[in-house]
Design a protein around this motif. Sequence first.
Motif, PDB file in Angstrom:
ATOM      1  N   SER A  96      16.132  25.264 -25.444  1.00  9.91           N
ATOM      2  CA  SER A  96      15.338  24.775 -24.319  1.00  9.91           C
ATOM      3  C   SER A  96      15.879  23.420 -23.908  1.00  9.91           C
ATOM      4  O   SER A  96      16.434  22.679 -24.733  1.00  9.91           O
ATOM      5  CB  SER A  96      13.862  24.663 -24.715  1.00  9.91           C
ATOM      6  OG  SER A  96      13.105  24.037 -23.712  1.00  9.91           O
ATOM      7  N   ILE A  97      15.694  23.090 -22.634  1.00 12.22           N
ATOM      8  CA  ILE A  97      16.119  21.775 -22.171  1.00 12.22           C
ATOM      9  C   ILE A  97      15.172  20.707 -22.700  1.00 12.22           C
ATOM     10  O   ILE A  97      14.026  20.981 -23.046  1.00 12.22           O
ATOM     11  CB  ILE A  97      16.170  21.717 -20.630  1.00 12.22           C
ATOM     12  CG1 ILE A  97      14.787  21.994 -20.043  1.00 12.22           C
ATOM     13  CG2 ILE A  97      17.217  22.659 -20.077  1.00 12.22           C
ATOM     14  CD1 ILE A  97      14.711  21.790 -18.539  1.00 12.22           C
ATOM     15  N   ILE A  98      15.667  19.491 -22.792  1.00 13.07           N
ATOM     16  CA  ILE A  98      14.853  18.357 -23.233  1.00 13.07           C
ATOM     17  C   ILE A  98      13.904  17.953 -22.107  1.00 13.07           C
ATOM     18  O   ILE A  98      14.308  17.828 -20.951  1.00 13.07           O
ATOM     19  CB  ILE A  98      15.763  17.178 -23.631  1.00 13.07           C
ATOM     20  CG1 ILE A  98      16.582  17.557 -24.877  1.00 13.07           C
ATOM     21  CG2 ILE A  98      14.946  15.920 -23.894  1.00 13.07           C
ATOM     22  CD1 ILE A  98      17.612  16.529 -25.274  1.00 13.07           C
ATOM     23  N   THR A  99      12.630  17.805 -22.438  1.00  9.95           N
ATOM     24  CA  THR A  99      11.616  17.498 -21.421  1.00  9.95           C
ATOM     25  C   THR A  99      11.018  16.103 -21.565  1.00  9.95           C
ATOM     26  O   THR A  99      10.212  15.688 -20.744  1.00  9.95           O
ATOM     27  CB  THR A  99      10.478  18.532 -21.488  1.00  9.95           C
ATOM     28  OG1 THR A  99       9.938  18.544 -22.818  1.00  9.95           O
ATOM     29  CG2 THR A  99      10.983  19.926 -21.138  1.00  9.95           C
ATOM     30  N   TRP A 100      11.382  15.396 -22.642  1.00 13.65           N
ATOM     31  CA  TRP A 100      10.844  14.046 -22.844  1.00 13.65           C
ATOM     32  C   TRP A 100      11.926  13.158 -23.450  1.00 13.65           C
ATOM     33  O   TRP A 100      12.659  13.566 -24.361  1.00 13.65           O
ATOM     34  CB  TRP A 100       9.647  14.073 -23.784  1.00 13.65           C
ATOM     35  CG  TRP A 100       9.144  12.706 -24.167  1.00 13.65           C
ATOM     36  CD1 TRP A 100       8.251  11.933 -23.494  1.00 13.65           C
ATOM     37  CD2 TRP A 100       9.543  11.941 -25.324  1.00 13.65           C
ATOM     38  NE1 TRP A 100       8.053  10.736 -24.154  1.00 13.65           N
ATOM     39  CE2 TRP A 100       8.837  10.710 -25.277  1.00 13.65           C
ATOM     40  CE3 TRP A 100      10.421  12.187 -26.379  1.00 13.65           C
ATOM     41  CZ2 TRP A 100       8.990   9.739 -26.257  1.00 13.65           C
ATOM     42  CZ3 TRP A 100      10.580  11.201 -27.347  1.00 13.65           C
ATOM     43  CH2 TRP A 100       9.859   9.997 -27.282  1.00 13.65           C
ATOM     44  N   SER A 101      12.046  11.937 -22.938  1.00 11.61           N
ATOM     45  CA  SER A 101      12.944  10.925 -23.497  1.00 11.61           C
ATOM     46  C   SER A 101      12.178   9.614 -23.612  1.00 11.61           C
ATOM     47  O   SER A 101      11.308   9.323 -22.773  1.00 11.61           O
ATOM     48  CB  SER A 101      14.177  10.723 -22.617  1.00 11.61           C
ATOM     49  OG  SER A 101      15.107  11.768 -22.798  1.00 11.61           O
ATOM     50  N   PRO A 102      12.477   8.794 -24.622  1.00 10.37           N
ATOM     51  CA  PRO A 102      11.739   7.539 -24.808  1.00 10.37           C
ATOM     52  C   PRO A 102      12.097   6.526 -23.728  1.00 10.37           C
ATOM     53  O   PRO A 102      13.212   6.517 -23.191  1.00 10.37           O
ATOM     54  CB  PRO A 102      12.203   7.057 -26.191  1.00 10.37           C
ATOM     55  CG  PRO A 102      13.552   7.660 -26.356  1.00 10.37           C
ATOM     56  CD  PRO A 102      13.503   8.988 -25.664  1.00 10.37           C
ATOM     57  N   ARG A 103      11.139   5.677 -23.427  1.00 18.63           N
ATOM     58  CA  ARG A 103      11.385   4.606 -22.463  1.00 18.63           C
ATOM     59  C   ARG A 103      12.402   3.612 -23.022  1.00 18.63           C
ATOM     60  O   ARG A 103      12.449   3.362 -24.218  1.00 18.63           O
ATOM     61  CB  ARG A 103      10.081   3.879 -22.142  1.00 18.63           C
ATOM     62  CG  ARG A 103       9.078   4.723 -21.380  1.00 18.63           C
ATOM     63  CD  ARG A 103       7.819   3.916 -21.084  1.00 18.63           C
ATOM     64  NE  ARG A 103       6.834   4.704 -20.354  1.00 18.63           N
ATOM     65  CZ  ARG A 103       5.643   4.244 -19.993  1.00 18.63           C
ATOM     66  NH1 ARG A 103       5.302   2.995 -20.308  1.00 18.63           N
ATOM     67  NH2 ARG A 103       4.809   5.024 -19.338  1.00 18.63           N
ATOM     68  N   GLY A 104      13.204   3.054 -22.117  1.00 19.76           N
ATOM     69  CA  GLY A 104      14.184   2.068 -22.545  1.00 19.76           C
ATOM     70  C   GLY A 104      15.472   2.655 -23.072  1.00 19.76           C
ATOM     71  O   GLY A 104      16.353   1.920 -23.515  1.00 19.76           O
ATOM     72  N   HIS A 105      15.587   3.996 -23.073  1.00 17.16           N
ATOM     73  CA  HIS A 105      16.796   4.656 -23.521  1.00 17.16           C
ATOM     74  C   HIS A 105      17.341   5.514 -22.389  1.00 17.16           C
ATOM     75  O   HIS A 105      16.601   5.904 -21.475  1.00 17.16           O
ATOM     76  CB  HIS A 105      16.511   5.533 -24.748  1.00 17.16           C
ATOM     77  CG  HIS A 105      16.138   4.761 -25.975  1.00 17.16           C
ATOM     78  ND1 HIS A 105      17.033   4.437 -26.958  1.00 17.16           N
ATOM     79  CD2 HIS A 105      14.945   4.241 -26.373  1.00 17.16           C
ATOM     80  CE1 HIS A 105      16.424   3.761 -27.920  1.00 17.16           C
ATOM     81  NE2 HIS A 105      15.152   3.629 -27.581  1.00 17.16           N
ATOM     82  N   PRO A 106      18.637   5.838 -22.414  1.00 15.95           N
ATOM     83  CA  PRO A 106      19.178   6.731 -21.383  1.00 15.95           C
ATOM     84  C   PRO A 106      18.410   8.043 -21.356  1.00 15.95           C
ATOM     85  O   PRO A 106      18.113   8.622 -22.407  1.00 15.95           O
ATOM     86  CB  PRO A 106      20.632   6.944 -21.832  1.00 15.95           C
ATOM     87  CG  PRO A 106      20.955   5.759 -22.680  1.00 15.95           C
ATOM     88  CD  PRO A 106      19.671   5.378 -23.363  1.00 15.95           C
ATOM     89  N   THR A 107      18.048   8.505 -20.175  1.00 15.82           N
ATOM     90  CA  THR A 107      17.225   9.704 -20.067  1.00 15.82           C
ATOM     91  C   THR A 107      18.013  10.954 -20.434  1.00 15.82           C
ATOM     92  O   THR A 107      19.204  11.079 -20.147  1.00 15.82           O
ATOM     93  CB  THR A 107      16.653   9.854 -18.656  1.00 15.82           C
ATOM     94  OG1 THR A 107      15.837  11.047 -18.611  1.00 15.82           O
ATOM     95  CG2 THR A 107      17.756   9.965 -17.619  1.00 15.82           C
TER      96      THR A 107
END
Length: 514
Positions: A133-144
Amino acid sequence: MLDSFGTMWLLFFISLLSYGSCKLSIRSVCSVVKDDPAKDPFQDDQADLAWPKAKSRQLQARNCRSSKASLIYSANTEGDIPVDCGRCAVFDLHVIARARRKGRKCWGLDPNLLQSKYDCLFKSQCDVRYRNSIITWSPRGHPTCITAWPKKLETVTTCLNTERNPVSDVIKSVQVARSRYGFIRSHFYDKRSKSRYPKGDSHYQPNNTLVLFPHEPPTGLTFLLLHFHSWDLIPGDRLLVQHLSLKCQSTWAEGRTYTINSRSFQKVSLVFSQGDKPSSGHGFEICFQWFTAANVSTVMEDFEVTLNICRKYRNRMKAVKGLPVYDMIQHMSTQHTSGVIRSHPEYPWNYPRPQVAPWSCPAGDDGSKFKDSQEGDHWSRVTHVLKAPLGLSTLRITVKHMRLARHDTLVVCPRNGTAIPVEDGESYNLQSDRVTLTFSIHASRLHTNQGFLICYKWFSLHSVTPISSDLCKSFGLRVACEKTKKKIKAGKQGKQRRGRKSIIKNLPEECKIK
């Protein structure tokens, strides 16, 4: 004319009424009314998602970073990543999916990984479910990483010795049970002298709820059998059954069995509420079991086996293998040297909003809807008291994680001291032999948040850990990993070739099952 399905149910209920060897009387509790999900008072929709998943292939780690105790898996294959803490419990599970986006490294999570991460906490064993599955969440302050396909997965498991650091919950008034059968008591008591249930005591909640879920995803109509081994409540105290499609109040009788019909993906809640009279009774003991339409023909034989297990527990009042026991009223104080406090048993899924006052229902009407008293500007305050063991007088707490809904608050109150609001990630030293945690929750229909997780430890006056130390980190026990040497294997024509390295997980010594 009845269709085949209706005929099956009619024969089923006729067989229940005519079954004589078990000496049980069966009757329907309530009539079905129209669903009204907006009036669900528990606000815990996330719990409905946590059904046991079908087993799939287990993924094998491809690499190990021993310095960080992290295991690396390929993201090209679907499967389950096994997580094991032995006799301990999962305290923290670091799970990430790594990828590349526009030539830059990034990381995040997909829904399956996020749900597995939450479901694994405070269990001894679990599986992290991975599906392509594709990634649906990334942390703030990091490359999406959102919409990127993961290249590899990484996990780090931290365990907690719950014998040394017991886990307690502030919201005890709402418990969740996901088991095929079990034994429910109004309160904890000793077999030698069965006590009356506590009432009018600030160390106990007056309104308590146990939410029962089927132990597996229902494939059709489900129903629940409740058998009352004992029943002794005074007038004004009551036990109600609440259901999304079954809102009613029922009267109960000792020695009788009741059938509660449930549809697919539904839950049944038992609500034990206490009235204004100071006296109390001996409470109740209930044996329950879930059934589906698939096992209608053997329901009474199966339930009789469960009843015998419950009777064995009642006679011995000792743990019986495979029988979960639930006490609806629980004590609100502990006296351990160290431990962990959660906002609620389902942490980090959103905490529920407890009832401000018990539900009411017109007397004698088993088919009517509940009148929900949770309206207006009300607050519900739940507390947990930490008592100092003998010789200790200073409490240190570390707030590992705290996410509260708007207007909800958490404060700590030393004896004869001022209330101290606590903040996420902070540590505090409190001079007192008794500290109360007060969690104030606004009675509204708004969604809540994850709640909080706090570590604590008692010290003597002159041996307090420095204020900069993190108790939760000291409680955590990492599951280490190491690579084995490549094995030499015999190839064709006697030539030797090197096999693949294998990865070994090493449990902390105090978590190993002996």
